[in-house]
Design a protein around this motif. Structure first.
Motif, PDB file in Angstrom:
ATOM      1  N   TRP A   1      -9.865 -17.689   2.924  1.00 52.80           N
ATOM      2  CA  TRP A   1      -9.638 -16.245   2.892  1.00 52.80           C
ATOM      3  C   TRP A   1      -8.897 -15.831   4.150  1.00 52.80           C
ATOM      4  CZ3 TRP A   1     -13.052 -12.080   5.152  1.00 52.80           C
ATOM      5  CH2 TRP A   1     -12.638 -10.811   4.719  1.00 52.80           C
TER       6      TRP A   1
ATOM      7  N   THR B   1      -6.488 -13.641  -5.274  1.00 53.93           N
ATOM      8  CA  THR B   1      -5.698 -12.537  -4.733  1.00 53.93           C
ATOM      9  C   THR B   1      -4.712 -13.146  -3.751  1.00 53.93           C
ATOM     10  OG1 THR B   1      -7.088 -12.090  -2.799  1.00 53.93           O
ATOM     11  CG2 THR B   1      -7.762 -11.063  -4.895  1.00 53.93           C
TER      12      THR B   1
ATOM     13  N   ASP C   1      -0.805 -18.533 -10.627  1.00 56.55           N
ATOM     14  CA  ASP C   1      -1.980 -18.460  -9.766  1.00 56.55           C
ATOM     15  C   ASP C   1      -2.937 -19.633  -9.924  1.00 56.55           C
ATOM     16  OD1 ASP C   1      -1.260 -15.963  -8.674  1.00 56.55           O
ATOM     17  OD2 ASP C   1      -2.051 -14.931 -10.438  1.00 56.55           O
TER      18      ASP C   1
END
Length: 818
Positions: A588, A539, A480
């Protein structure tokens, strides 16, 4: 009268299509093109050990889908760290550098709109703003205000085309080099980027990408037309046959212009050929030719803009009381010596652009060759050489510039995917060198003629070269998190000599120099540009990044020989400007049809180079502001709520102020005095605090009316200051455009696809400022004190600044794919 100086006309473009179309029968569907923001979404990627070592034949690279592309499915596997997808690792480091604040724009999104300049392609990138330069396609591009104070061309930003630099070694780029219809997409790198792109990337970089032969796969012919004599015939022809991929673009563009005396005539050829010589060796050849002729109107003061924005009737000016408002209030003008000889005692004449015939007659040729060699599947060596020749004849105002500037640019680098301390990593290291040497002549213009010139005012011999090294490490700390460290070190050398002349005004020796001065320059600059970033996929839907970086831009030879009075002379104390900044942002994507990108930045400038005009007929000069701060926010929204509907928008906020800068201004003789003005806390001129672009569109996705669509677009720019003293403001504007189009596949012989479009721009017919150069504050002597003049005096006398934007106009076009 317009001069006919071009390579070929519209008929030649048609002939070129017919000659080459025999090799272009099949059609390949082009991928969906979308506006994008920074880094690509996470994709599965093998570890180093899993990478094959088999040699790979050349295939036209597929774009890694950037975060802004809405054609990507949800990520099936998040095993690869950000920036380590196999598609991205297969591309050069500069294409999508991990951690960089980055936007990809794809031209297929704008296929159904007239594309007159690169502005139409770039306006949906946040952080980017524009103003009109000296010519129809000369758009001054600014990233975070970096080049906003430039009067023409682009500075403080490195421009590339297909990875070949089209920024010359002196830092100047021109956006009228090629027709924007040639491009498949554009990559925008925002923020200081010298670690990757070297000198002059203190504001960022832009890479224009042309279509490959495989993407064209036939013939794509188009014609655009519209108000004010606009006509563009263009054709793209391409094919991939075996290991050879060839793409050729050509266009012929004519325009009368909405401002008096601004006709233009431009021809362009752009060709790219790729040859996979062996499974491990790829050669890429690049050729660009651009021939431009354009009449050029004079820039206006703010008062002149309000009275006569398009300079109607500006043929000849009355000469009684040259300094009076009656003589110059309605029209842009230049005050030139009537006999073409500068010097004490000369008689001047206030002429117009029409009467003197101000124009540009420029040619640009670029030849590039790149060799890419795969040592194995993980190691690639790239070497490229570019020859770039710019030839200009520019009687554009009180003086005329004549110059032929050949330049060479060479670079070599190695990229390897491997490991570092047990972590998967991509290593990059390279060397680069570029050099230009030229002789330029500055002549007085005559008050009447077709750009006729008088006596030589100055002659400049100059050499400028940059030699540097750069390195970069991209390390996947986890699945990540990716860290990037980069550094560039560069030496810049300028060796120049300028001679200036003045002449005896009367008598038998009138053509003989009365005085001569020579100013030598021999300067060396050393610069370093570090960079560090961390990219974290918090995420699956949220990708964040933090970046700290530095950029630098040395002076160019031309800046060292124009004094603060706007005349030829020594300006040799000019320093390198440095920009150190941080970016924090995120992309996002909560669902497949929605993207939101937001980035905040804060940049500290040292010795920022500011350019401004002391008045009409005088040259722009450059000086250093010791300290300034640039800070702001950039936002991008791309949303497709229902099939066929799309909403695109971007917004940029720029708050730029001087933190350390004292300006020295003086009154004219007799009784001349000097005053010091502290500009700390003042707004930096020519940077609009707020810019925004939005478009709502609908395209019928199916049925008998498939491909029929329309959009409405809004462009906004807020008011901003024109001077260091924050006295004079340019009015804000909001422009509304509307478009109706049809874009669909057909089966009619060889004809495979048809596009037709019609657009109304500036529907409300607003007057707006398309371009405004910085102007110098003026002062007066009041009771023995030097006092800065107010708004009215600056609005009237601050000439040589403004071009008006287009009034309401109509444009349309058709494109055919064979």
């Amino acid at each position: 009268m317009i001069r006919r100086s071009h390579l070929f006309g519209g008929a030649a473009v048609n002939a070129l299509c017919l000659i080459l179309s025999s090799a272009a029968v099949a059609q390949q569907s082009l991928p969906t093109i979308n506006v994008g923001a920074a880094r690509g979404p996470a994709r599965p990627g093998p570890t180093t050990a899993a990478r094959t070592t088999a040699a790979r034949p050349y295939v036209a690279p597929r774009m890694t889908t950037p975060a802004g592309s809405l054609s990507t499915s949800a990520n099936p596997d998040l095993a690869a760290a950000p920036g380590f997808s196999p598609q991205k690792l297969a591309m050069p480091v500069y294409r999508q550098p991990t951690g960089q604040t980055f936007t990809t724009l794809r031209s297929e999104d704008f296929r159904t709109t007239p594309i007159v300049t690169v502005r139409e392609l770039l306006q949906y990138s946040p952080g980017v703003s524009f103003k009109q330069g000296n010519g129809p396609r000369d758009i001054v591009i600014s990233i975070r205000g970096s080049s906003a104070r430039n009067g023409f061309g682009v500075r403080n930003i490195v421009l590339l085309e297909d990875g070949f630099s089209v920024t010359q070694p002196d830092g100047l780029s021109r956006t009228d080099l090629t027709d924007p219809h040639a491009y498949a997409g554009v990559d925008v790198y925002r923020g200081p980027s010298s670690a990757l792109f070297g000198n002059f990337a203190n504001g960022g970089a832009i890479n224009f990408r042309t279509r490959t032969g495989a993407e064209i796969d036939g013939v794509d012919y188009g014609a655009e037309f519209g108000s004010y004599g606009y006509l563009n015939n263009f054709a793209a022809i391409g094919k991939k046959i075996g290991n050879v991929d060839i793409a050729v673009f050509a266009s012929d563009v004519r325009s009368d212009g909405w401002t008096f005396h601004s006709r233009s005539d431009t021809q362009t050829v752009n060709a790219t050929a790729r040859w996979q010589v062996t499974p491990n060796d790829l050669l890429t050849f690049k050729f660009i030719h651009n021939q431009l002729y354009g009449d050029l109107s004079s820039r206006l003061s703010l008062a002149q803009y309000y009275l006569n924005p398009f300079q109607r009737g500006c043929y000849v000016l009355p000469q009684a009381g040259n300094a009076s408002f009656a003589a110059q209030g309605w029209c842009g003008n230049a005050n030139v010596p009537i006999n073409g000889l500068n010097g004490t005692g000369q008689v001047n004449y206030r002429t117009t652009a029409f009467l003197a015939g101000f124009d540009r007659n420029d040619r640009r040729d670029v030849l590039g060759l790149r060799w890419e060699h795969d040592f194995d599947a993980n190691t690639k060596w790239r070497t490229q050489v570019i020859y770039d020749d710019k030839n200009i004849i520019q009687p554009t105002g009180g003086t005329a510039a004549l110059q032929d500037e050949p330049a060479v640019n060479a670079s070599t680098d190695v990229t390897q995917v491997g490991t570092l301390a047990g972590f998967e990593a991509r290593h990059f290291a390279g060397l680069y060198f570029n050099r230009t040497r030229y002789t330029s002549y500055t002549n007085n213009t005559l008050f009447v003629g077709d750009g006729a010139t008088g006596a030589l005012q100055a002659k400049q011999n100059a050499m400028m070269q940059n030699l540097g090294a750069r390195g970069r490490e991209e390390v996947a700390l986890s699945k990540d998190v990716t860290m990037v460290l980069g550094l560039a070190s560069e030496m810049t050398k300028i060796a120049a000599w300028q001679e200036t002349f003045s002449y005896i005004p009367t008598g038998a020796r009138a053509a003989q120099p009365a005085s001569w001065t020579g100013v030598p320059v021999n300067k060396t600059y050393w610069n370093f540009g570090p960079e560090a970033s961390v990219t974290w996929r918090a995420t699956p839907e949220l990708l964040t990044h933090f970046r700290a970086s530095s950029g630098y831009g040395t002076p160019n030879p031309g800046q060292l020989f124009v004094t603060q009075q706007g005349v030829n002379g020594p300006n040799v104390d000019l320093k390198t400007q440095r920009n150190t900044g941080i970016d924090i942002g995120f992309d996002w994507r909560p669902q497949e049809t929605l993207l939101l990108s937001l980035t905040g930045f804060h940049e500290w400038y040292q010795n920022e180079q500011l350019t401004q005009a002391p008045g009409a007929g005088l040259q722009n000069y450059t000086f250093n502001a010791p300290g300034s701060v640039h800070r702001g926010v950039e936002a991008l929204l791309d949303w497709r709520p229902i099939e066929g509907w799309r909403f695109m928008a971007n917004y940029s906020y720029n708050n730029q102020i001087f933190t350390q800068f004292t300006e020295l201004l003086g009154t004219a003789n007799p009784g001349g005095r000097t005053g010091y003005f502290d500009r700390s806390g003042y707004k930096i001129p020519n940077v609009a605090p707020h810019t925004a672009t939005a478009r709502i569109s609908y395209d019928q996705p199916y049925g008998d009316f498939k491909g029929l669509g329309a959009f409405v677009e809004y462009n906004y720019q807020s008011s901003y200051f024109l001077d260091n003293g924050n006295v004079l403001t340019i009015p804000s504007y909001g422009l509304v455009n509307a478009n109706l189009h049809l874009d669909r596949d057909v089966e009619l012989g060889w004809l495979k696809h048809v596009t037709a479009y019609f657009e109304v721009r500036n529907i409300l017919d607003q007057n707006w400022v398309a371009s405004a150069n910085n102007i110098q504050n003026s002062v007066s002597l009041v009771n023995g004190a030097v006092v800065q003049n107010g708004y009215a005096q600056l609005a009237l006398n601050g000439t040589g600044s403004i071009y008006a934007g287009n009034p309401r106009l109509f444009q349309g076009g058709v494109r055919f794919k064979f």
